[in-house]
Design a protein around this motif. Structure first.
Motif, short mmCIF file in Angstrom:
data_model
loop_
_atom_site.label_atom_id
_atom_site.label_comp_id
_atom_site.label_asym_id
_atom_site.label_seq_id
_atom_site.Cartn_x
_atom_site.Cartn_y
_atom_site.Cartn_z
N PRO A 1 -14.66 -24.67 166.86
CA PRO A 1 -16.02 -25.07 166.50
C PRO A 1 -16.55 -24.28 165.30
N LYS A 2 -15.87 -23.15 165.02
CA LYS A 2 -16.28 -22.39 163.82
C LYS A 2 -15.91 -23.17 162.56
N TRP A 3 -14.80 -23.87 162.62
CA TRP A 3 -14.34 -24.64 161.47
C TRP A 3 -15.02 -26.01 161.41
N LEU B 1 -18.03 -38.39 162.84
CA LEU B 1 -19.05 -37.39 163.18
C LEU B 1 -18.67 -35.98 162.74
N GLN B 2 -17.37 -35.70 162.58
CA GLN B 2 -16.96 -34.32 162.29
C GLN B 2 -17.57 -33.78 160.99
N ASN B 3 -17.93 -34.72 160.11
CA ASN B 3 -18.39 -34.29 158.79
C ASN B 3 -19.90 -34.19 158.69
N SER C 1 -12.30 -33.82 168.92
CA SER C 1 -11.12 -33.00 168.64
C SER C 1 -11.25 -31.62 169.27
N PHE C 2 -10.10 -31.05 169.57
CA PHE C 2 -10.04 -29.71 170.14
C PHE C 2 -9.71 -28.73 169.01
N VAL C 3 -10.66 -28.62 168.10
CA VAL C 3 -10.49 -27.69 166.98
C VAL C 3 -11.46 -26.54 167.16
N ASP D 1 -5.67 -42.10 153.12
CA ASP D 1 -6.21 -41.88 151.77
C ASP D 1 -7.50 -41.08 151.99
N THR D 2 -7.32 -39.82 152.26
CA THR D 2 -8.42 -38.95 152.70
C THR D 2 -9.57 -38.89 151.70
N VAL D 3 -9.22 -38.92 150.43
CA VAL D 3 -10.24 -38.79 149.39
C VAL D 3 -10.90 -40.13 149.08
N VAL E 1 -0.93 -38.33 158.39
CA VAL E 1 -0.59 -37.64 157.14
C VAL E 1 -1.81 -37.82 156.22
N SER E 2 -2.36 -36.71 155.77
CA SER E 2 -3.54 -36.78 154.89
C SER E 2 -3.13 -36.82 153.43
N VAL E 3 -4.08 -37.17 152.62
CA VAL E 3 -3.97 -37.23 151.15
C VAL E 3 -2.70 -37.94 150.67
N PRO F 1 -5.29 -29.63 166.62
CA PRO F 1 -4.70 -29.07 165.41
C PRO F 1 -3.56 -28.09 165.67
N ASN F 2 -3.51 -27.51 166.87
CA ASN F 2 -2.55 -26.42 167.09
C ASN F 2 -2.34 -26.21 168.60
N GLN F 3 -1.50 -25.22 168.90
CA GLN F 3 -1.18 -24.95 170.31
C GLN F 3 -2.43 -24.60 171.10
N ARG F 4 -3.33 -23.83 170.46
CA ARG F 4 -4.55 -23.42 171.15
C ARG F 4 -5.35 -24.65 171.60
N GLY F 5 -5.45 -25.63 170.70
CA GLY F 5 -6.18 -26.85 171.04
C GLY F 5 -5.51 -27.58 172.19
N ALA G 1 -6.17 -25.80 152.98
CA ALA G 1 -7.62 -25.89 153.15
C ALA G 1 -7.98 -26.40 154.54
N ASN G 2 -7.19 -27.32 155.03
CA ASN G 2 -7.53 -27.98 156.29
C ASN G 2 -7.02 -27.20 157.50
N LEU G 3 -5.83 -26.63 157.36
CA LEU G 3 -5.19 -26.02 158.53
C LEU G 3 -4.74 -24.57 158.31
N ASN G 4 -5.06 -24.06 157.16
CA ASN G 4 -4.77 -22.66 156.88
C ASN G 4 -3.29 -22.33 156.92
N CYS G 5 -2.45 -23.31 156.58
CA CYS G 5 -1.02 -23.02 156.46
C CYS G 5 -0.35 -24.09 155.60
C1 LIG Z 1 -6.46 -25.04 163.09
C2 LIG Z 1 -7.34 -23.85 162.74
C3 LIG Z 1 -8.12 -23.41 163.93
C4 LIG Z 1 -6.52 -22.72 162.25
O1 LIG Z 1 -7.32 -21.69 161.72
P1 LIG Z 1 -6.78 -20.18 161.58
O2 LIG Z 1 -7.90 -19.32 161.14
O3 LIG Z 1 -5.54 -20.17 160.80
O4 LIG Z 1 -6.37 -19.94 163.08
P2 LIG Z 1 -6.38 -18.68 163.97
O5 LIG Z 1 -5.31 -18.94 164.95
O6 LIG Z 1 -6.34 -17.42 163.19
O7 LIG Z 1 -7.79 -18.77 164.71
C5 LIG Z 1 -9.04 -18.53 164.08
C6 LIG Z 1 -10.12 -18.65 165.11
O8 LIG Z 1 -10.24 -20.01 165.53
C7 LIG Z 1 -10.00 -20.08 166.94
N1 LIG Z 1 -9.23 -21.28 167.17
C8 LIG Z 1 -8.03 -21.57 166.66
N2 LIG Z 1 -7.66 -22.77 167.06
C9 LIG Z 1 -8.64 -23.24 167.86
C10 LIG Z 1 -8.82 -24.43 168.57
N3 LIG Z 1 -7.93 -25.42 168.53
N4 LIG Z 1 -9.91 -24.59 169.28
C11 LIG Z 1 -10.86 -23.64 169.33
N5 LIG Z 1 -10.76 -22.47 168.64
C12 LIG Z 1 -9.64 -22.27 167.93
C13 LIG Z 1 -9.25 -18.84 167.29
O9 LIG Z 1 -9.44 -18.53 168.64
C14 LIG Z 1 -9.89 -17.86 166.36
O10 LIG Z 1 -11.16 -17.52 166.90
P3 LIG Z 1 -11.75 -16.03 166.71
O11 LIG Z 1 -10.69 -15.13 167.29
O12 LIG Z 1 -11.91 -15.85 165.24
O13 LIG Z 1 -13.04 -16.07 167.46
C15 LIG Z 1 -8.33 -24.25 161.68
O14 LIG Z 1 -7.64 -24.44 160.52
C16 LIG Z 1 -9.11 -25.49 162.07
O15 LIG Z 1 -9.68 -25.62 163.14
N6 LIG Z 1 -9.19 -26.38 161.14
C17 LIG Z 1 -9.96 -27.59 161.38
C18 LIG Z 1 -9.18 -28.69 160.91
C19 LIG Z 1 -9.92 -29.98 161.15
O16 LIG Z 1 -10.41 -30.27 162.23
N7 LIG Z 1 -10.00 -30.80 160.07
C20 LIG Z 1 -10.58 -32.06 160.14
C21 LIG Z 1 -9.67 -33.05 160.81
S1 LIG Z 1 -8.34 -33.61 159.82
C22 LIG Z 1 -8.95 -34.97 159.02
O17 LIG Z 1 -10.09 -35.26 159.06
C23 LIG Z 1 -7.98 -35.84 158.28
C24 LIG Z 1 -7.64 -37.10 159.06
C25 LIG Z 1 -6.84 -36.77 160.28
O18 LIG Z 1 -8.80 -37.78 159.48
C26 LIG Z 1 -6.80 -38.07 158.20
C27 LIG Z 1 -7.27 -38.21 156.78
O19 LIG Z 1 -8.32 -38.80 156.48
O20 LIG Z 1 -6.50 -37.69 155.95
#
Ligand SMILES: CC(C)(COP(=O)([O-])OP(=O)([O-])OC[C@H]1O[C@@H](n2cnc3c(N)ncnc32)[C@H](O)[C@@H]1OP(=O)([O-])[O-])[C@@H](O)C(=O)NCCC(=O)NCCSC(=O)C[C@@](C)(O)CC(=O)[O-]
Length: 731
Positions: A80-82, A44-46, A76-78, A218-220, A182-184, A109-113, A151-155
């Protein structure tokens, strides 16, 4: 092409069962495969477009668990902007009914989550002392390449690993188990082919931090089996295979082959997604995960046994059903190949039509049992609106066939109109409008009225979707039932009222899916008398309450030109109608000729042009050799309806008590033609006057055939009635 399939067809279930292979009596431990269902998160995330409502997500997870899933990623606790679709995960966790032995994990994804999750868990422990925690597992994720990680986690990867180490440590301290991703692992959309040694390094790091398992993604979805094998050979050199899982996307159609390769290499946990939902927001072009249905099917009868909840397995047919259900919620087909194959077989579809415009389908289409056709059309259907029309919405039109045989010989069709862009499509407070047509017409007769409703509906009235049901001897239903109808009417077949009840009852559990039933606020509109086969007229109450939908609660009922009267009225009108039906012209050389003739003659010339065109399109069909066109509802059938000696009288006597139990609106045409004013006055008096009704209205410029003569005026009266009901609720 989108094929509608919201119903649990018995045939389908039987078929799915037939394809099921009984589990072997015993499975050696090394052949047991675990599935981690990632549809509610990775799937659903996509999703683009409107955020999927919490209740849909909750229902999805609960259904998956009921089907046997024991590991499910619930969200997920990510930020919602992302990832906007994952907003509301806290509510999902709070609302889920938890089952023993099931892990409802969430991605963090991080300590905040993690902080947000721990706060939620602490709050829940305070309020629900003693109840099981909302979750006992989180997953953390990192890529094998810096480019993807940024791209995914900004680090970078090392930065991520550092953050994850802290998150994993804190989570473990709070009693949560941690799974790593582990992605990709095969290829990266930004930096090309992945270095498998890097995959091994990252996977080892995750395990060393305390993850109990690492899922290799194999994310892609570009991976080929030999690449998966090579990658695993490298990773297994320092990571125990028991702690690895396979996570494959199906972009290039190799996901199942990759699953099997991973199993051959000793991997025993596979991530999969019901209906093949999914993709990754940071992996352009990647499609969904391997579908859970496809994995279940591929492993059936093999050396592998899929472990399910409570020592059971995961039910394939349930999963196919869920895959279709959620895909339909998202406005598309199930992407599972097995899901499609089983559904197609069950439906034995021979004709399915898809057309860009409303006037293009169904004509001459003979629907087979369970076949359906669906098309998109833009509302408003035809131009000519005096008022500025909003941008046309993409509306789905799906036609269903309900087959009660062998219990009852006649099939029935119904059409659903819904709009994926409608913000109220899944709103349980919004109304579902169900229409029944009048004698001699067909289910599509309501389309111009529906178009006007869609055009005019404002903030005060929330409409979810529309259904139009068709009597078994009218329209497409008549074509389906042609052979049975040829047996003749009254003298040959004595259609008992209980049979009527059965044919009307049968679709009820199918028309609205059982789970949805309680969340639909049903609203019925009935044009004139709605009578079915062979001279048996179904009075209002049995049709729309006890008959069609015995277990459904209606919000209210609108009767349009209700054709019921006391014994004192109606004999003359009755013979007029019977004679008219029997002698009417029923064959034309072409649709064009039919249109040109009707446009200038009889009552037809009074009809709104949209309705007349609709009648030409849907009320007529080609004759056997295709040289002429004729009526879908044969003259004998129409006349038989008018002959009904009981229906109108029974409706007349039941109507006052019906009005007391169900909010009812009464609409008549302003012109008293077939129905004399005295009949209308008599009905109004019997129910206790206008104050006993939800509303009472007359449509200007229209007589008995209100739907045909003034769909715009009728839609306005509908909206008035609906607005009154909404106001009543607010009050
Ligand atoms: C991790 C961050 C947030 C870093 O993003 P950032 O911009 O580096 O983080 P930040 O600390 O500067 O925070 C930016 C803003 O996000 C907020 N924020 C920060 N963290 C959170 C949180 N946990 N929950 C809610 N809000 C959060 C934070 O409060 C702030 O809000 P603002 O001050 O701008 O209003 C960002 O990169 C992110 O959310 N990325 C999303 C990643 C994601 O969900 N990707 C999809 C899942 S991974 C996947 O699908 C692969 C997998 C697992 O399935 C396996 C595969 O197929 O490979």
């Amino acid at each position: 092409m989108l094929t509608p399939s919201p119903v649990r067809l018995r045939a389908f279930r039987a078929l799915a069962r037939a394809y099921s292979v009984p589990a072997a009596a015993a499975h050696s431990k090394q052949h047991i495969v675990n599935i981690v269902e990632v549809g509610p998160r990775d799937g659903l995330q996509n999703e683009k477009g409107a955020v999927i409502p919490v209740e849909t997500k909750v229902e999805l997870v609960e259904r998956l668990v009921r089907a046997g899933v024991s590991n499910v990623e619930a969200g997920s606790f990510v930020s919602p902007k992302w990832v906007p679709q994952m907003g509301g995960t806290a509510d999902v966790l709070k609302r889920l009914t938890k089952e023993r032995g099931v892990h409802y994990s969430v991605l963090v994804p991080n300590q905040r989550g993690l902080d947000d999750l721990l706060l939620l868990l602490a709050q829940q422990q305070l309020t629900d002392l003693g109840s099981p925690p909302l979750t006992d597992e989180i997953s953390v994720f990192v890529a094998a390449t810096d480019a993807f990680n940024k791209a995914n986690l900004n680090c970078t990867v090392p930065e991520s690993l550092q953050k994850i180490a802290a998150v994993t440590e804190a989570a473990t301290k709070h009693g949560l188990r941690v799974r790593g991703y582990v992605s990709v692992v095969i290829a990266c959309p930004y930096s090309g082919r992945t270095d498998y040694h890097k995959v091994r390094e990252v996977a080892s790091a995750l395990l060393n931090m305390g993850c109990y398992e690492v899922s290799l993604g194999d994310t892609v979805g570009m991976g080929r089996p030999h690449e998966v094998a090579e990658m695993l050979d490298v990773v297994k050199r320092s990571v125990p295979v028991e702690q690895l899982a396979g996570h494959f996307h199906d972009t290039y159609g190799t996901a199942i082959a990759n699953v099997l390769t991973a199993l051959e290499h000793g991997v025993r946990t596979i991530d999969a997604s019901v209906g093949g939902l999914g993709g990754c927001p940071y992996s352009p072009g990647a499609t969904g995960n391997v579908s859970t249905e496809d994995v279940l099917y591929a492993l059936q009868g093999s050396q592998y046994h899929v472990a399910g909840r409570n020592g059971g397995t995961i039910n394939l047919e349930e999963m196919v059903d869920i895959g279709w259900w959620i895909s339909e919620k998202l406005g598309r087909e199930s992407a599972s190949r097995v899901g499609r194959a089983l559904r197609a077989k069950a439906r034995k579809t021979t004709t399915t039509s898809l057309a860009p415009a409303i006037n293009c389908v169904l004509t001459g289409t003979v629907l087979t049992p369970h076949s359906s056709c669906m098309l998109f059309f833009s509302l408003p259907l035809l131009p000519s609106s005096p008022s500025p029309s909003p941008a046309p919405r993409r509306t789905m039109k799906e036609t269903y066939t309900f087959d009660p045989r062998p219990n009852y010989p006649l099939r029935l069709t119904a059409t659903r109109y819904s709009d994926t862009a409608n913000p109220h499509l899944h709103n349980p407070d919004a109304l579902t409008l169900i229409f029944a047509h009048g004698t001699g017409f067909h289910k599509e007769q309501w389309e111009p009225t529906i178009a006007e409703l869609e055009r005019r509906v404002g903030d005060g009235v929330k409409i979810r979707e529309y259904w139009s049901v068709e009597a078994p001897n009218h329209g497409d239903s008549a074509a389906l039932n042609e052979d049975v109808l040829k047996l003749g009417y009254t003298p040959v077949c004595e259609w008992r009222p209980s049979w009527m009840g059965r044919v009307c009852t049968k679709p009820a559990p199918l028309l609205i899916r059982p789970r949805d039933r309680h969340s639909h606020r049903l609203f019925a509109a009935q044009a004139r008398r709605h009578r079915t086969l062979h001279g048996r007229r179904i009075p209002v109450r049995p049709v729309l309450t006890a008959g069609y939908f015995p277990t459904l609660k209606f919000h209210s009922l609108i009767c349009v030109e209700l054709m019921c009267s006391s014994e004192a009225f109606g004999t003359t009108a009755k013979s007029f109608l019977i004679n008219g039906a029997e002698k009417r012209r029923d064959t034309w050389s072409s649709r064009e000729e039919a249109y040109n003739v009707m446009k200038t003659r009889g009552t037809w010339k009074e009809w709104d042009d949209r309705v007349l065109r609709n009648y030409i399109e849907y009320g007529l069909k080609p004759t056997g050799d295709g040289s002429t066109v004729t009526l879908k509802c044969a003259r004998t059938q129409e006349a038989a309806c008018y002959r009904d000696p009981i229906g109108p009288r029974r409706a007349y006597h039941l109507f006052p008590s019906f009005v007391k139990s169900t909010r009812t609106h009464l609409i008549y045409g302003a012109i008293d033609d077939y129905l004399p004013a005295a009949v209308k006055d008599d009905i109004l008096r019997r129910v206790g006057g206008e104050s006993s009704l939800g509303s009472y209205a007359r449509v200007p410029g229209a007589g008995h055939l209100v739907v045909q003569m003034n769909p715009t005026g009728l839609a306005e009266k509908f909206l008035d009635a609906l607005a009154r009901d909404s106001k009543l609720q607010v009050d």
